[in-house]
Design a protein around this motif. Structure first.
Motif, PDB file in Angstrom:
ATOM      1  N   LEU A 150       0.816  -1.205   0.000  1.00 17.26           N
ATOM      2  CA  LEU A 150       0.000   0.000   0.000  1.00 17.26           C
ATOM      3  C   LEU A 150       0.853   1.260   0.000  1.00 17.26           C
ATOM      4  O   LEU A 150       0.554   2.220  -0.721  1.00 17.26           O
ATOM      5  CB  LEU A 150      -0.925  -0.009   1.230  1.00 17.26           C
ATOM      6  N   VAL A 151       1.933   1.251   0.787  1.00 23.07           N
ATOM      7  CA  VAL A 151       2.784   2.433   0.864  1.00 23.07           C
ATOM      8  C   VAL A 151       3.419   2.730  -0.486  1.00 23.07           C
ATOM      9  O   VAL A 151       3.463   3.883  -0.933  1.00 23.07           O
ATOM     10  CB  VAL A 151       3.874   2.243   1.942  1.00 23.07           C
ATOM     11  N   ARG A 152       3.894   1.701  -1.155  1.00 20.21           N
ATOM     12  CA  ARG A 152       4.523   1.897  -2.457  1.00 20.21           C
ATOM     13  C   ARG A 152       3.502   2.363  -3.481  1.00 20.21           C
ATOM     14  O   ARG A 152       3.788   3.237  -4.308  1.00 20.21           O
ATOM     15  CB  ARG A 152       5.190   0.605  -2.922  1.00 20.21           C
ATOM     16  N   ARG A 153       2.296   1.799  -3.429  1.00 24.19           N
ATOM     17  CA  ARG A 153       1.246   2.216  -4.364  1.00 24.19           C
ATOM     18  C   ARG A 153       0.915   3.692  -4.175  1.00 24.19           C
ATOM     19  O   ARG A 153       0.834   4.451  -5.147  1.00 24.19           O
ATOM     20  CB  ARG A 153      -0.014   1.380  -4.150  1.00 24.19           C
ATOM     21  N   LEU A 154       0.735   4.083  -2.910  1.00 30.08           N
ATOM     22  CA  LEU A 154       0.397   5.481  -2.629  1.00 30.08           C
ATOM     23  C   LEU A 154       1.538   6.417  -3.017  1.00 30.08           C
ATOM     24  O   LEU A 154       1.291   7.536  -3.501  1.00 30.08           O
ATOM     25  CB  LEU A 154       0.065   5.645  -1.151  1.00 30.08           C
ATOM     26  N   THR A 155       2.768   5.977  -2.830  1.00 30.46           N
ATOM     27  CA  THR A 155       3.920   6.810  -3.196  1.00 30.46           C
ATOM     28  C   THR A 155       3.963   7.048  -4.697  1.00 30.46           C
ATOM     29  O   THR A 155       4.134   8.183  -5.164  1.00 30.46           O
ATOM     30  CB  THR A 155       5.219   6.157  -2.724  1.00 30.46           C
ATOM     31  N   ILE A 156       3.804   5.976  -5.464  1.00 26.96           N
ATOM     32  CA  ILE A 156       3.851   6.098  -6.929  1.00 26.96           C
ATOM     33  C   ILE A 156       2.698   6.955  -7.432  1.00 26.96           C
ATOM     34  O   ILE A 156       2.894   7.863  -8.266  1.00 26.96           O
ATOM     35  CB  ILE A 156       3.816   4.696  -7.575  1.00 26.96           C
ATOM     36  N   LEU A 157       1.492   6.694  -6.929  1.00 27.19           N
ATOM     37  CA  LEU A 157       0.334   7.476  -7.361  1.00 27.19           C
ATOM     38  C   LEU A 157       0.463   8.933  -6.936  1.00 27.19           C
ATOM     39  O   LEU A 157       0.100   9.849  -7.694  1.00 27.19           O
ATOM     40  CB  LEU A 157      -0.943   6.880  -6.775  1.00 27.19           C
ATOM     41  N   GLY A 158       1.003   9.172  -5.734  1.00 28.39           N
ATOM     42  CA  GLY A 158       1.186  10.545  -5.272  1.00 28.39           C
ATOM     43  C   GLY A 158       2.161  11.320  -6.134  1.00 28.39           C
ATOM     44  O   GLY A 158       1.925  12.482  -6.477  1.00 28.39           O
ATOM     45  N   LEU A 159       3.278  10.682  -6.498  1.00 29.98           N
ATOM     46  CA  LEU A 159       4.262  11.345  -7.356  1.00 29.98           C
ATOM     47  C   LEU A 159       3.688  11.621  -8.737  1.00 29.98           C
ATOM     48  O   LEU A 159       3.923  12.688  -9.324  1.00 29.98           O
ATOM     49  CB  LEU A 159       5.519  10.483  -7.462  1.00 29.98           C
ATOM     50  N   ALA A 160       2.932  10.641  -9.280  1.00 28.24           N
ATOM     51  CA  ALA A 160       2.320  10.837 -10.597  1.00 28.24           C
ATOM     52  C   ALA A 160       1.301  11.977 -10.558  1.00 28.24           C
ATOM     53  O   ALA A 160       1.264  12.823 -11.464  1.00 28.24           O
ATOM     54  CB  ALA A 160       1.647   9.545 -11.059  1.00 28.24           C
TER      55      ALA A 160
END
Length: 373
Positions: A214-224
């Motif tokens: 979840l943390v990695r998903r949120l990080t990638i989506l947040g940066l995008a």
């Protein structure tokens, strides 16, 4: 004893596996209330699909969102790796060496790649900023176009390399010099990139995507999302314009700057500051009551204004002023045209209404102040 322990272990495993099961009900609820921003796709682990919906408002202003109404059962089956869906997918792979042409996916790739390419183009400052010319950043436009094609092409059970559409987009890049028109140039680059991906790059995704935390998903989506929002921000700050009443174009950034120094904003700012100070000293509810009174919900402030009196005037002064104005503005005294008589009639009625409002207010106050026997 050992059998009991084994049964508990099996139950724990079954319960753990059920925690990750996606349901159609939840997917449809999220589709209904947040689907325009891709909520149902994020729930199903289709982050790339969800991001596309988020940045295009439901797949080109809701078109893809409406289509998902019929596609959600398949998306849920895919997310759960249901045996029936896996068998159907295997049959598709055996029947077709590569994914067949899909009109919806192709159009989606064209729309997203054009949107992203045009956004990068609009975000590049037209004028120098602190003496720096950002025009050379136009070299990134083909990369944005290819990225849009590639992301759409990698949604779901299909995939493909980004290199083919990337090379195709950069091959078209120099044609801007010959075509001259920006829209034609962008369209040619988008179509070439999309066709090249569909022809030479796309293939079946035989292995499911690796699950991310979840943390990695949120990080990638947040940066995008941050990158996408920054491009829009750059456009509005440096290039966005609107046309005023005289037909002249004005930069939105300059208009905002002038608005922040305009009398209307300074007055509003001072009023908000004074309201905040009043709330700090007298409390929220007292300030709220004062604000409600200032909106004149009963029309008393306007009634005093119509009669030409201050709000401290006594009832006897109100009555005297009402009689005086009624005599002066009586419609029977007007001998002019039909329009003049109509204006006089409206003025007379306004005076009567003002008096009725103030008289009713006086009666209400007397009723409240009257003590019970």
């Amino acid at each position: 004893m050992g059998e009991a322990n084994g049964t508990r272990v099996v139950k724990r495993q079954v319960n753990a596996s059920n925690l990750g099961v996606k349901t159609k009900f939840t997917a449809y609820v999220l589709w209904l209330f947040g689907g325009i921003f891709g909520a149902h796709h994020f729930y199903l682990g289709r982050d790339d699909h969800g991001f596309l919906w988020w940045c295009s408002l439901g797949g080109y202003f809701g078109a893809g969102w409406l289509r998902d109404l019929f596609k959600i059962p398949g998306y849920v089956s895919d997310a759960n790796n249901e045996p029936e869906y896996i068998e159907w997918f295997k049959n598709q792979v055996r029947t077709n060496n590569k994914p067949p042409f899909s009109t919806c996916r192709f159009i989606g790739g064209v729309v997203i790649s054009y949107l992203w390419g045009e956004l990068v183009y609009m975000a590049i400052p037209e004028d120098e900023v602190y003496g720096i010319n950002f025009k050379p950043l136009m070299i990134l436009i083909p990369a944005a176009v290819a990225l849009g094609v590639w992301v759409v092409g990698n949604v779901g059970r299909e995939e493909g390399s980004i290199w083919v559409p990337l090379v195709a987009a950069y091959v078209c890049y120099p044609t801007l010099t010959y075509l001259g028109d920006d829209s034609t140039w962008m369209s040619a680059m988008v179509l070439t990139s999309a066709l090249s991906f569909d022809t030479w790059s796309k293939r079946w995704r035989l292995k499911p995507k690796k699950k991310r935390g979840l943390v990695r998903r949120l990080t990638i989506l947040g940066l995008a999302a941050l990158l996408y929002s920054s491009l829009w921000g750059s456009y509005f700050v440096f290039n966005a314009r609107f046309t005023d009443s005289e037909g002249e174009e004005i930069k939105i950034s300059e208009a905002v700057k002038h608005f922040l120094t305009s009398p209307i904003w300074l007055d509003l700012k001072a009023s908000l500051h004074e309201t905040w100070r009043h709330a700090q000293h007298h409390g929220f509810w007292a300030t709220w009551s004062q604000l409600v009174d200032l909106t004149d919900p009963r029309g008393e402030i306007n009634a005093y204004k119509v009669l030409g009196l201050s709000q401290t005037a006594s009832q006897s002064e109100v009555t005297a002023k009402w009689r005086s104005l009624s005599r002066e503005n009586h419609p029977d005294k007007v001998k002019g045209s039909e329009d003049e008589r109509r204006v006089a009639q409206e003025k007379f009625m306004e005076i009567q209404q003002a008096y009725e409002i103030l008289s009713s207010a006086k009666n209400r106050r007397q009723s409240r102040n009257r003590k019970p026997a």
